[in-house]
Scaffold this motif. Sequence first.
Motif, mmCIF file in Angstrom:
data_model
loop_
_atom_site.group_PDB
_atom_site.id
_atom_site.type_symbol
_atom_site.label_atom_id
_atom_site.label_comp_id
_atom_site.label_asym_id
_atom_site.label_seq_id
_atom_site.Cartn_x
_atom_site.Cartn_y
_atom_site.Cartn_z
ATOM 1 N N LEU A 425 0.831 -1.220 0.000
ATOM 2 C CA LEU A 425 0.000 0.000 0.000
ATOM 3 C C LEU A 425 0.863 1.266 0.000
ATOM 4 O O LEU A 425 0.622 2.194 0.752
ATOM 5 N N ARG A 434 -0.410 2.960 -11.352
ATOM 6 C CA ARG A 434 -1.768 2.811 -11.884
ATOM 7 C C ARG A 434 -2.039 3.858 -12.960
ATOM 8 O O ARG A 434 -2.707 3.568 -13.960
ATOM 9 N N THR A 669 -5.300 14.138 5.193
ATOM 10 C CA THR A 669 -4.460 13.127 5.831
ATOM 11 C C THR A 669 -3.151 13.720 6.329
ATOM 12 O O THR A 669 -2.329 13.013 6.890
ATOM 13 N N GLU B 96 -14.481 12.383 -4.162
ATOM 14 C CA GLU B 96 -13.047 12.691 -4.253
ATOM 15 C C GLU B 96 -12.189 11.443 -4.033
ATOM 16 O O GLU B 96 -11.211 11.455 -3.305
ATOM 17 N N LEU B 98 -9.568 8.547 -5.351
ATOM 18 C CA LEU B 98 -8.487 8.494 -6.331
ATOM 19 C C LEU B 98 -8.770 7.336 -7.281
ATOM 20 O O LEU B 98 -8.836 6.187 -6.865
ATOM 21 N N ARG B 99 -8.925 7.678 -8.553
ATOM 22 C CA ARG B 99 -9.327 6.622 -9.497
ATOM 23 C C ARG B 99 -8.204 5.631 -9.741
ATOM 24 O O ARG B 99 -8.431 4.551 -10.269
ATOM 25 N N GLU B 100 -6.969 6.027 -9.408
ATOM 26 C CA GLU B 100 -5.843 5.103 -9.605
ATOM 27 C C GLU B 100 -5.876 3.962 -8.586
ATOM 28 O O GLU B 100 -5.229 2.932 -8.790
ATOM 29 N N LEU B 101 -6.595 4.156 -7.470
ATOM 30 C CA LEU B 101 -6.610 3.143 -6.419
ATOM 31 C C LEU B 101 -7.947 2.400 -6.425
ATOM 32 O O LEU B 101 -8.973 2.953 -6.840
ATOM 33 N N THR B 102 -7.922 1.169 -5.930
ATOM 34 C CA THR B 102 -9.162 0.397 -5.822
ATOM 35 C C THR B 102 -9.971 0.959 -4.644
ATOM 36 O O THR B 102 -9.423 1.709 -3.809
ATOM 37 N N GLU B 105 -8.209 0.202 -1.432
ATOM 38 C CA GLU B 105 -6.986 1.013 -1.244
ATOM 39 C C GLU B 105 -7.343 2.457 -0.902
ATOM 40 O O GLU B 105 -6.648 3.101 -0.115
ATOM 41 N N ALA B 108 -8.185 2.428 2.683
ATOM 42 C CA ALA B 108 -7.023 2.155 3.533
ATOM 43 C C ALA B 108 -6.009 3.299 3.530
ATOM 44 O O ALA B 108 -5.189 3.412 4.447
ATOM 45 N N LEU B 109 -6.069 4.130 2.488
ATOM 46 C CA LEU B 109 -5.044 5.164 2.305
ATOM 47 C C LEU B 109 -4.829 6.073 3.525
ATOM 48 O O LEU B 109 -3.683 6.253 3.968
ATOM 49 N N PRO B 110 -5.895 6.673 4.101
ATOM 50 C CA PRO B 110 -5.663 7.554 5.265
ATOM 51 C C PRO B 110 -4.995 6.819 6.427
ATOM 52 O O PRO B 110 -4.181 7.409 7.143
ATOM 53 N N ASP B 142 -13.394 3.655 -10.822
ATOM 54 C CA ASP B 142 -14.082 4.342 -11.923
ATOM 55 C C ASP B 142 -15.471 3.776 -12.191
ATOM 56 O O ASP B 142 -16.356 4.494 -12.648
ATOM 57 N N ARG B 156 -13.966 5.643 3.987
ATOM 58 C CA ARG B 156 -12.640 6.263 4.072
ATOM 59 C C ARG B 156 -12.604 7.293 5.201
ATOM 60 O O ARG B 156 -11.615 7.406 5.931
#
Lengths: 750, 229
Positions: A425, A434, A669, B96, B98-102, B105, B108-110, B142, B156
């Motif tokens: 991650l 990506r 964040t 908002e 991020l389309r690059e992440l699933t 993800e 989980a990002l924060p 997407d 999120r």
Amino acid sequence: MKGASAAVTLGLRSRRNSTGALFATLVEGAALIAAAVAAILLAGTHLAYEHRADRDAARLPTGSEEFFAAMEPALDGSPDQRQLLEARARLSAGAPFVLQARFARLSDGLQHSVVLVVRQQDGVAPPPGLPRWPLPGEAFLSSQLLTDGAAEGIATRYGKLAGTIAPEGLTSANERLAYVNPLPGSVPAGQMVPYQAFGGPSRHWWDDPVRVFGDSIGLTPAPYVLVLFLLLAVLPAGGLCLAAGRVTAPARNRRLVTLRTLGASPWQERFVQFGELLPALVVTTVASAGLVSCLVTTDITLPITGYISSAEALRARWIWLVVAALLGLTGGALLVVGRRARAAADSTRPESRDWKWPLWSAFLTPLGLVAAGRLPDLVDPSRRTTWYVSYLACTLLVLLGTPMLLSWIVKGTAAILETWSAPRLSPSLLITCRALLRNPAAVASPAAVIVLSAVIAFQGQFVTNTLGDRARQALAVSTALEGRVAVAMYFDGVRGAQEAIRRTPKGVHVLLVSESDPPEVMGTCEALASVGLTCPPSGQPQIAHLIGGDLQFLPLSIPIDQGTVEVLQGDPAAAAPRFTQQWLVFHSRTAINTEALQEAVVPTTWPNDGPDSPGYSYAGAGFAAAHESTWISLTALFALALLAIAIGCGTYSATLGLGKVLAPIGVLTARPGPFVVAAAALAALPTALGGVVAGLLGLRLTQIPVDAGIALPYGGTLLAGFVGVCIVAAAIQCLAAAFVVRTAAWSWRP
Amino acid sequence: MTSALVLTSVAVDVGTRRKHRRILHNIDLVVDAGESVAIMGASGSGKSTLLAACLGLIPVAHGTVTLRGTDLASCSPARLSALRARHIGMVFQSGELLRELTPLENVALPAVLNGVDAATARSRAAARLAAVGLSDLGSPTDRLSGGERQRVALARALVNDPSLVLADEPTGGLDSTTRDLVVAGLFAVPAATSCGLLVATHDKHVAARADRVFQLSDGKLRPLNVSRR
């Protein structure tokens, strides 16, 4: 036009109040100034550079009908040297003036032309640029030659300095030229060519300008330079204008659509667009005016090529520079606006296209490279046409496969990194990978443009560096001798040769070689042994074959049947004069200090050439070609800089969008770092990848003809400059992207 | 009861120092833990500006914004960022994401950015997604529907167990069925996690689910109903 001023004002205000106005103005300004500079350079080169062809023609000596008739047998293809010399001597007596042109070198290797002229009748106009004919023992030198040769006393080398050659007698301000009237008897009568006048119809030219004035030495043909400017300056500038139009299009298309909806006429739309462009146009017009002013008031030395743009030549035609600037600005503005209109029509186009190349397409470039690498083994370089065609085919294969290879490199690398980073991650890597997997063309396309441009420029340099057979042979011999040999020619100059032997520095052996059949090689036993020849008993000449050894270069300079020479033991300094044309061969076990030898011996060789590397006159054309390649370096760097700006604008624009997307999560964040890294990487990748691949491909492809011995060793100026431009551009893009994303985060509000 | 957010006599100006306009006047608001509060108002009334003040993104001209007892005005930018990261979850009108992440993800990002290891972040994200009714995590971001995107955004916002969740027009652009689905998930948060919820909306159906509702007009906050508690 109804409402014109209101429309212009509307455009100006809408630009001023829009977000990203400064960026848009900067992008358009950069494109417009590039277009103006390219147009000014093209026109300036044409005016100042092309005009030299007229000056060249005006100073070219023309012969009489009688002379051409007498020379006809010699022109039939089997010139008889004796017949030629006799005819020359006979005609010279009644000619208005006689002339002979030679090339000479300064101690640092710079070549210059020495034109020996002797007036024989009154009332003949002197050479252009001279106030009068030089008297016997006098010389007129160009300012550049005086400057370059000041340290080694060039002012007095050819006799008493009578003055400098005026600009109208020179093709360019940096031409190195001397008009010399030699002292009577110092030049054999048969060596001088009779002429009628300077300038005149080309059918009366006995020699072409290149051979008379050494045009190929340090002076590149004008059409060549103009084509280069057109291809590598004007076209890229146009490309930059198109790119600028595309980058700034989305923000302003909305206004255009609104105007259309409100019923604005096409002219009103154009005036609004003009108003939007007005700030950039004003700035670039002022900058263009400044450039034109500089060109007509100051002699500007162009970097890399050393070409001096003559202010005097341009001053008389300044209006054409202004016209060129206006045309450049207008053309650039139309390209920017034209692209915008098209972009409006294409607004429904999908944001990204997935390149679905078949897997085999990734192997085209490696295949081309492998094939090109095997060429020296498969095709004999002496079969030049076959070699060129094969090499061109391989290069085309390499270029055709480049976009696909890059796409696969981007996709493959991104897939591998994504697989690695997904379980961890890692935000920056994940987002970067990506984004690349999603749209590899965003990186592969600009990188491919960089690679294609650079490889084409490198290939241009290769073509320019290509040597003729004699030059290649001379260069190979010269390289093999490692500077151990120098030669000097003497006409009827045994006394001069003897003086030269006395002046020769210690440790350097001297051999006297005559142009007889077979040639005679005379020297002491020690000198003969030093070049690998067996010393015969005194007074008993022996036949020897020049196979290997340090005299293998002789066939380059002297007609030698099957490499056979007659070897005599004797002291060249005491030899009686037996032949009209003789050579002194200077030989040392280590590299000869050519500069010191020239300094010591040149006075004895005058008016003939000083001692020099064997075969240099043949290789000289190759070295001149190498000089021509500096124009490719200059224009290619200009083109690459424009390309970098265009790609930078595109990535900057894309980064703006990315920054807006990443801002909220970055702020909330409290860790914008990974997003900054991702954006910076995505921004710098096209240039970095393009730079690396272009550098590797360019180096490999140009090295192949060098290895095959048909091109000069690669100078590296272009490659070094190109890599430098790419590094700087990538660093700027990286910093700009980081700045944009950070700014977007700072200014983000819900 | 602990207050997640306290606004005392808050006033906010916009514009330059010389030429400015006051758009929020003497705002007093308390959002307690486990409580949901809705701010209603027309477009341009200052709802988003009020949320920005709660996040400490814009300075207040007067008054104090206190998050879990800490006055935001007294915090350094670094401390402010840390407070936001640890104690605030935000749901935007358009997600908002991020389309690059699933979706997983994205959620989980924060947590990862907050220093949580990848495995824990993943499991926590999966749990949050399951809590909002999303278990199929394979589809790319997407391809999510508007409602799904908002529920991913909600997951999120909750992944770091914040003390306060802010939502800015979370149902804007959604159809009524999807809206109800998102609203159900959103207003279940305070009860489930004991965090405070402050929603800015102009949708009466959304506001009706809140414990307290305020109307923001002319820069002033007025209560519209009595707490349902």
